[in-house]
Design an enzyme around this catalytic site. Structure first.
Site, PDB file in Angstrom:
ATOM      1  N   HIS A 298      38.798  40.562  48.528  1.00  0.00           N
ATOM      2  CA  HIS A 298      38.437  39.497  47.164  1.00  0.00           C
ATOM      3  C   HIS A 298      37.928  38.049  47.798  1.00  0.00           C
ATOM      4  CE1 HIS A 298      39.488  37.366  43.466  1.00  0.00           C
ATOM      5  NE2 HIS A 298      39.351  38.373  42.879  1.00  0.00           N
TER       6      HIS A 298
ATOM      7  N   LYS B 273      49.120  41.625  37.157  1.00  0.00           N
ATOM      8  CA  LYS B 273      48.556  42.968  37.596  1.00  0.00           C
ATOM      9  C   LYS B 273      49.763  44.008  37.654  1.00  0.00           C
ATOM     10  CE  LYS B 273      44.708  41.182  40.185  1.00  0.00           C
ATOM     11  NZ  LYS B 273      43.607  41.153  39.436  1.00  0.00           N
TER      12      LYS B 273
ATOM     13  N   GLN C 149      46.569  44.446  44.512  1.00  0.00           N
ATOM     14  CA  GLN C 149      46.081  45.936  43.897  1.00  0.00           C
ATOM     15  C   GLN C 149      47.274  46.723  44.326  1.00  0.00           C
ATOM     16  OE1 GLN C 149      43.686  46.284  41.691  1.00  0.00           O
ATOM     17  NE2 GLN C 149      43.147  44.141  41.567  1.00  0.00           N
TER      18      GLN C 149
ATOM     19  N   ASP D 133      47.519  41.243  51.242  1.00  0.00           N
ATOM     20  CA  ASP D 133      47.224  40.826  49.965  1.00  0.00           C
ATOM     21  C   ASP D 133      47.441  42.137  49.036  1.00  0.00           C
ATOM     22  OD1 ASP D 133      46.059  40.835  47.496  1.00  0.00           O
ATOM     23  OD2 ASP D 133      44.140  40.041  48.148  1.00  0.00           O
TER      24      ASP D 133
ATOM     25  N   CYS E 216      34.202  39.662  42.122  1.00  0.00           N
ATOM     26  CA  CYS E 216      34.690  38.746  43.280  1.00  0.00           C
ATOM     27  C   CYS E 216      34.560  39.252  44.688  1.00  0.00           C
ATOM     28  CB  CYS E 216      36.052  38.176  42.874  1.00  0.00           C
ATOM     29  SG  CYS E 216      36.402  37.355  41.124  1.00  0.00           S
TER      30      CYS E 216
END
Lengths: 136, 412
Positions: free
Chosen positions: B129, B232, B209, B206, B370
């Site tokens: 991202h 999220k 997600q 990261d 993104c």
């Protein structure tokens, strides 16, 4: 027909649709009919980069009236451009610079003109008006 | 880790009842919300917790001697403890509250960056991202470091042999996404962490997600940092978490200066507060932190394995139906994938498809997500992305597919 009359005409055309999908069906048809900008005019300086779809806008002033042609890679964007051009074409720069384009909201498409929509249309309207100001 | 005895059996209808936003109509159609990769909807318990905080407990934390301040402080620190337990962080002070994943990565990019020198190398991947690209570019410019990008194959999987070849004594940091927001690829993160450590590099995961889709155990992963956003994972917006190993957080300089992060301030010299406060300057998003804790309490009660199966089932069915459409192509066909389905349809613009789906009540994301370099790699302007959560149903997938077919017919 004045700019205002053209706006009213479009609003009336859209009144027959009571379903969103019918409305978009019509916009898509308009998009397919849009007088496309000639390739030589599809230059970088005429490109309005949206986050999602891109718009090219070209204008000329003939006998004190403005003529626009445009294109987009997205067909719905193109359809809405078609409506905008229909209202703006053959109008004087003064009329365009001060026009209140209420028809977009009247037919329920104001979301497409929101700067957050990222389809380049909000910038396009701005550029339409700027080009009119320059031509005054 | 989460105790098994607390689990409630997975029942999608029961789950849906707890998410009030889902039971509404848009443009006269039942909302089908398939934009969970962008943000998740919130369960009633989280919504209630936000209202309760502002109705009953609002106060600034860590400073006040009065009752409300103590109540708010206790709730905020309890939320930190809930998150610590959920991700199995060894120490409470290793859980830092931030504004979100972007804020978290920028924080570590700055603080870790202060320890780097010219020529040091940082590795990211081609599927990152922008939030995990741009902070490193900024750092590389500032410190004259070198950014290396792990390439991917056409399926959207990392080329691990190239990654291995990148690792050297110059590699100081590897920052990769656990799951690609655009492709759904689940990266072999444990392998990446272990290999990086062997080369002497630290690893940032990261987790924006992944946290909502799978069990995260930071000790098992052995990552140096694990970063995610609250919104999220069924929590509020504007809050997120950086897990960092204490040994790292102790040596890194603070990111922002201000209140709460200091031990003593004089005009000659300021000393910094202990962890986690050293990295939490200023009044934090108190409500956000507390209610993110509520979201994790909610999540801890769920049967994550059953959820993973359900989500996988939805995505697989959607993929099977999408490829039946003439000219449709799935972008991201990795062996190991989460419930994200990105696709393009030849000759049609994602924006047009997204607009028509919206008017049929189906919320998807269109565009570059993104991840512009990733779009360049696949030579497409963007994709249409349907991302599923545990509250989505097979019936919703059917509605989505029907709406998609109608959109395609209209545009052709």
């Amino acid at each position: 027909m004045t700019l205002e009359e053209k706006q009213i005409e479009i609003v009336e055309e859209f009144e027959v649709f009571d379903d969103w999908m019918d409305k978009y069906e019509y916009i898509i048809e308009l998009g397919k009919e849009l007088p496309i900008i000639s390739e030589e005019n599809k230059t970088e300086d005429k490109l309005i980069e949206g986050c999602q779809s891109r718009v090219w806008l070209h204008y000329e002033v003939k006998d004190g009236k403005m003529q626009f042609s445009a294109d987009s890679d997205a067909i719905i964007t193109k359809g809405i451009i078609g409506l905008l051009i229909r209202v703006m074409n053959n109008e004087s720069p003064e009329t365009i610079a001060t026009a209140n384009l209420h028809f977009i909201a009247d037919i329920g498409l104001q979301e497409h003109l929101s700067p957050t929509r990222a389809n380049g249309l909000a910038s396009m309207v701005q550029r339409l008006k700027m080009s009119a100001l320059k031509a005054i | 880790m989460v105790e098994e005895k607390m689990k409630v059996p997975f029942d999608v209808e029961q789950i849906r009842k707890q998410f009030p936003t889902l039971s509404q109509q848009v443009y006269g159609k039942n909302l089908v919300y398939l934009d969970n990769g962008a943000t998740s909807q919130k369960p009633q318990v989280v919504i209630d917790a936000i209202a309760k905080y502002y109705s009953e407990d609002n106060s600034n934390i860590h400073r006040g001697v009065h009752h409300l301040s103590q109540v708010a402080t206790e709730q905020y620190e309890n939320a930190r403890a809930t998150i610590q337990r959920y991700i199995n962080a060894p120490l409470l002070e290793e859980v830092l509250f931030t504004a979100g994943t972007t804020a978290g990565i920028n924080m570590i990019a700055f603080s870790f960056g202060e320890t780097l020198k010219e020529g040091d190398e940082i590795i990211i991947s081609a599927m990152e991202h922008h939030s995990n690209i741009v902070p490193w570019q900024m750092l590389c410019e500032r410190k004259k470091c070198v950014l290396k990008v792990i390439p991917i194959n056409q399926k959207g999987e990392l080329k691990m042999d190239v990654f291995e070849s990148f690792l050297s004594e110059k590699t100081k940091l590897v920052s990769v996404t656990h799951i690609s927001n655009t492709l759904g690829t689940i990266n072999p993160i444990k392998e990446i962490i272990d290999q990086s450590h062997q080369a002497g590099a630290k690893v940032i995961v990261d987790g924006a997600q992944s946290i909502q889709h799978m069990k995260i155990d930071v000790q098992e992963l052995d990552c140096d940092f694990f970063i995610f956003s609250g919104h999220k994972v069924f929590g509020p917006t504007g809050v997120g978490v950086v897990y960092g190993k204490k040994e790292m957080l102790d040596i890194l300089p603070p990111y922002q200066g201000g209140g709460d992060m200091i031990a003593k301030v004089t005009f000659e010299k300021t000393t910094y507060n202990v962890l986690p406060h050293k990295f939490e300057a200023g009044t934090p998003n108190i409500s956000g932190g507390i209610c993110l804790g509520t979201a994790f309490e909610f999540l801890a009660e769920q049967d994550l394995d059953a959820i993973a199966k359900h989500e996988h089932h939805l995505a697989k069915f959607a993929e099977e139906e999408i490829v039946k459409i003439e000219g449709a192509r799935i972008i991201g066909t990795a062996q190991n994938k989460t419930s994200v389905v990105s696709f393009v349809i030849d000759g049609l613009h994602p924006f047009d498809i997204g607009t028509l789906l919206d008017k049929q009540g189906v919320a998807v994301r269109t565009g570059h997500h993104c991840t512009q370099p990733l779009m360049d790699f696949f030579e497409i302007p963007g994709t249409i992305r349907a991302s599923f959560a545990f509250y989505n149903t097979m019936e919703e997938v059917e509605i989505f597919i029907k709406a998609l077919k109608r959109s395609v017919e209209m545009l052709r």
